[in-house]
Write a protein that holds these residues in place. Sequence first.
Motif, mmCIF file in Angstrom:
data_model
loop_
_atom_site.group_PDB
_atom_site.id
_atom_site.type_symbol
_atom_site.label_atom_id
_atom_site.label_comp_id
_atom_site.label_asym_id
_atom_site.label_seq_id
_atom_site.Cartn_x
_atom_site.Cartn_y
_atom_site.Cartn_z
ATOM 1 N N ASP A 109 -11.909 4.913 -2.503
ATOM 2 C CA ASP A 109 -10.802 5.527 -1.778
ATOM 3 C C ASP A 109 -11.123 7.003 -1.598
ATOM 4 O O ASP A 109 -11.278 7.746 -2.578
ATOM 5 C CB ASP A 109 -9.496 5.363 -2.549
ATOM 6 C CG ASP A 109 -9.019 3.914 -2.562
ATOM 7 O OD1 ASP A 109 -9.163 3.256 -1.514
ATOM 8 O OD2 ASP A 109 -8.515 3.460 -3.594
ATOM 9 N N THR A 164 -10.393 10.773 0.439
ATOM 10 C CA THR A 164 -9.490 11.608 1.222
ATOM 11 C C THR A 164 -10.286 12.770 1.785
ATOM 12 O O THR A 164 -11.061 13.415 1.070
ATOM 13 C CB THR A 164 -8.329 12.141 0.369
ATOM 14 O OG1 THR A 164 -7.617 11.042 -0.189
ATOM 15 C CG2 THR A 164 -7.374 12.966 1.223
ATOM 16 N N ARG A 215 -7.004 7.459 5.982
ATOM 17 C CA ARG A 215 -5.938 8.325 5.477
ATOM 18 C C ARG A 215 -5.833 9.554 6.379
ATOM 19 O O ARG A 215 -6.811 9.926 7.040
ATOM 20 C CB ARG A 215 -6.245 8.787 4.049
ATOM 21 C CG ARG A 215 -6.375 7.661 3.035
ATOM 22 C CD ARG A 215 -6.716 8.222 1.672
ATOM 23 N NE ARG A 215 -6.654 7.175 0.649
ATOM 24 C CZ ARG A 215 -6.410 7.411 -0.634
ATOM 25 N NH1 ARG A 215 -6.211 8.644 -1.055
ATOM 26 N NH2 ARG A 215 -6.358 6.427 -1.491
ATOM 27 N N SER A 267 -1.592 9.319 -0.185
ATOM 28 C CA SER A 267 -1.845 7.983 0.369
ATOM 29 C C SER A 267 -2.373 7.024 -0.681
ATOM 30 O O SER A 267 -3.014 6.034 -0.363
ATOM 31 C CB SER A 267 -2.834 8.082 1.537
ATOM 32 O OG SER A 267 -2.317 8.871 2.580
ATOM 33 N N GLY A 268 -2.100 7.313 -1.944
ATOM 34 C CA GLY A 268 -2.602 6.491 -3.028
ATOM 35 C C GLY A 268 -3.693 7.211 -3.788
ATOM 36 O O GLY A 268 -4.155 8.292 -3.382
ATOM 37 N N ARG A 280 8.111 3.109 4.275
ATOM 38 C CA ARG A 280 7.086 3.965 4.882
ATOM 39 C C ARG A 280 7.385 4.249 6.344
ATOM 40 O O ARG A 280 6.530 4.769 7.064
ATOM 41 C CB ARG A 280 5.713 3.299 4.726
ATOM 42 C CG ARG A 280 5.217 3.319 3.285
ATOM 43 C CD ARG A 280 4.085 2.334 3.050
ATOM 44 N NE ARG A 280 3.503 2.501 1.725
ATOM 45 C CZ ARG A 280 4.054 2.031 0.608
ATOM 46 N NH1 ARG A 280 5.206 1.348 0.673
ATOM 47 N NH2 ARG A 280 3.485 2.230 -0.565
ATOM 48 N N ASP A 309 -1.995 2.375 2.941
ATOM 49 C CA ASP A 309 -1.304 3.010 1.814
ATOM 50 C C ASP A 309 -0.612 1.972 0.951
ATOM 51 O O ASP A 309 -0.679 2.008 -0.289
ATOM 52 C CB ASP A 309 -0.291 4.024 2.366
ATOM 53 C CG ASP A 309 0.497 4.717 1.276
ATOM 54 O OD1 ASP A 309 1.664 5.065 1.541
ATOM 55 O OD2 ASP A 309 -0.027 4.908 0.164
ATOM 56 N N ARG A 326 -3.078 0.028 -1.196
ATOM 57 C CA ARG A 326 -3.522 0.801 -2.353
ATOM 58 C C ARG A 326 -2.431 0.866 -3.418
ATOM 59 O O ARG A 326 -2.701 0.748 -4.616
ATOM 60 C CB ARG A 326 -3.905 2.213 -1.914
ATOM 61 C CG ARG A 326 -5.175 2.274 -1.041
ATOM 62 C CD ARG A 326 -5.604 3.719 -0.846
ATOM 63 N NE ARG A 326 -6.825 3.803 -0.056
ATOM 64 C CZ ARG A 326 -6.877 4.265 1.190
ATOM 65 N NH1 ARG A 326 -5.781 4.676 1.782
ATOM 66 N NH2 ARG A 326 -8.021 4.324 1.836
ATOM 67 N N SER A 327 -1.189 1.043 -2.982
ATOM 68 C CA SER A 327 -0.086 1.130 -3.938
ATOM 69 C C SER A 327 0.089 -0.173 -4.690
ATOM 70 O O SER A 327 0.292 -0.190 -5.910
ATOM 71 C CB SER A 327 1.212 1.503 -3.209
ATOM 72 O OG SER A 327 1.100 2.755 -2.599
#
Length: 860
Positions: A41, A43, A63, A89-90, A815, A852, A855-856
């Motif tokens: 992941d 960013t 993201r 975004s996680g 969201r 997102d 990932r959550s």
Amino acid sequence: MTTGPAPTVLPRFVVAAPASGHGKTTVATGIMAALVREGLDVTGFKVGPDYIDPGFHALATGRPGRNLDPFLCGEDLVEPLLLHGARASGPTDVAVVEGVMGLFDGQIDGAGFASTAHVAALTHSPVVLVLDVSHLSRTAGAIVHGLTTFEPGTHIGGVVLNKASSERHVREVRAAVESTGVPVLGVIPRDAGVEAPSRHLGLVPAEELDGSAGLVAHLAQRVSEHVDLPAVLRIAHGAPPLTAAPWDPAAALGNPPVSGPRPVVAVAGGRAFTFRYAETEELLYAAGLAPVPFDPLRSPALPDGTAGLYLGGGFPEVHAAELSGNAGLRDSVRAAVAAGLPTVAECAGLLYLCESVDGHPMVGAVPGRAAMGPSLILGYRNAVAPSSSLLGAAGTRVTGHEFHRTTVAWATGRTDAVASADPAWLLDGRSDGIALDPAGTGTPTVHASYLHTHWAGHPGLASRFADAVHAFAAAPTPSSAHLVPSSAKPPTPSSAHFVPSSAAPSQCLGDADGHDLLHHGDRDVQRGLVDLAVNVRRAAPPAWLADVIAGTIDGLGTYPDTRQARQALAARHGVDPSCVLPTSGGAEAFTLVARGIATRQALVVHPQFTEPEAALRAAGHAVGRHVLTADHGFRLDPAAVPAQPDLVFVGNPTNPTGVLHPAEALRALRGDGRVLVVDEAFMDAVPGEPESLLQPGADLRGVLVLRSLTKTWGLAGLRAGYVVGDPGLVAGLAAVQPPWSVSTPALAAMVACSSPAAMAEADRAAGLIAEDRATLVERLTETGLTVVPDSAAPFVLVDTSGLGPGSIREHLAARGFAVRRGETFPGLGPTWIRVAVRTPDVSAALAGALTDLRRSLRAS
């Protein structure tokens, strides 16, 4: 004794170069994409105010790309914004920060303030240097040595050699660089395929490149082949823990209370408006608002419920002709701004509100004309508000930046409220933009300027704008009443009163247990959510059709006469007028079929829009089902349909699957004594309508085809539909139709929409839907979800079971997105959702929300 936040471990590194043009963006983006391909992941961040590079970062990582700028936001916020972006975004496995210009190049006369090295120092991040060696050999070592030693505290962890040529050349350069003690992390050969196109303001934004996703994939492949990614990750993991608290938009606003409905802020997006900071929308949401994207190139009107308007930056001069061509939206924006809609317009937004850009008519809400100028205007600015405005009280001071090649010539000699308007800002003492009060409210409601500001650095701007939006939404005035619809929703009816089906003669026939047959997509929509649940694509009819409808007002004292509409519809489909019956939308047509057709046993092919079955059951019919399944692509096999039912109801293309059944397969369902009813409500969204049963010379014996004008023309509130088919069956429906059930405005719309020009416009719109649907499918597939293939409708059906066993609707609503629930359709379960096709920027935003969410859910 109080303590600060616990240290945060965030693997990270900064990508820098000796100067612009060495390939920072291509290498940084390629590394991000390559790391994502490895299952990490990632960013992405950008040093400085640039908007274009973060767009490529977003494509690479899935993201939002974010900016780190000490001038715009202050030194103290750089580390908190980095930490916020890494968690927004996680969880983030690694943060990649792309630098700006040369490593030590920052604000002019600022001694390196806001440079890449400055941000690297503020975030305690190691540097990966990109060096273009196409015109260098041994001197490369001198450059690396100089950059390594120039400013104490700058740690260069490794070098990527870019645009290398022969092996001999590479050996010479590598030896020179490694003699400085800095390792070479990779060597990327010359490859034109890793360069993004550029134009007058730099790189072309990713949103405007048809092949941008392919370019990013190519970068990932090249980096994976030529860069030592494990070595890069070792550098990232060597970064020390960070001690600041992550930035929090609610805390930045003073933790404002958020309750009740969220007024909508329309946020311009699409290819012409690609410049805005992610934190801007996060602040708006934290302030109790609902940012909803729209595309000024494509959207027919502002989003429903708009109570505020944010027009960010972009390239309206490049898309001036297309923006001008969307006259319906320009009219919508002009009327809303004139009514006092709180409006912030930065740079591109300013141009869009002007009277024209390079001679192309624009909105005309501000008295200026824009044109391309001879030189680029670029730089950081200190700004002060000369008077109270939408964004601040008189004397408010902010930092920002300019980035444009256009100039605005302001109109003079006007006598209206514009004549006394103040500048929006004074930029280092120079007037910029305009602050207007077009509705005479006593305070400016329009703030239009060339200056770009980062609201995370100046949250008071967001607070003041949010206060104005809340006040506009709450004001009981005619101007706001039509922009902010009531949140009241009709009660959800129960299906318990429907007549249950009789005993099923075969396994494919069933009953309605567990299904709310009157559930519609509008019940999945809530104020503040992006509406992906309702299939009406237009918020309002186009201007020419609105004029036709408005022209009927003087005749409303006379009862409706259907003859002209029947003749126009008959000519449209090449049939006799006796084959046509105008109806008050599809809903009335379903009821007329249920009441006007005698049947022993009806059959509905599912998954299918449930209202026809509801109408049949309410009329007392025995109803069974033939359920198509996902493992066969929800496709119809006529031979598998039971022979007993004497009325068969099927959609084409089917709602919610989007499957377009071959006309030959549908005709095979006809039989002696059987009535075939085909709901073609979405057929005008199919270019050319190839599988319609209403082809010239078609045999309509025993057939009824139901059509709707609602979806394409934005007439849900007017109710305009019709039936075409066997004249004997049509007469049976007409016999049970209430007198004058179809209004005069609806009949006028039917005539207008049957003209050759309207049909051509509808076919063009269908082509655009097909393009946008392809983008939506691509974005959804990229998130790992399963989309029912080959949809021909303005929606797609999606299986979300890969995210878990239950429904994700509430997660998506949290969201900001409303989707149509699947479990109300017979044959589908709670993991299915139907998603309406919208513009590409909305599809990209949805994909980001789904990524997102994945990932959550994985983190939990």
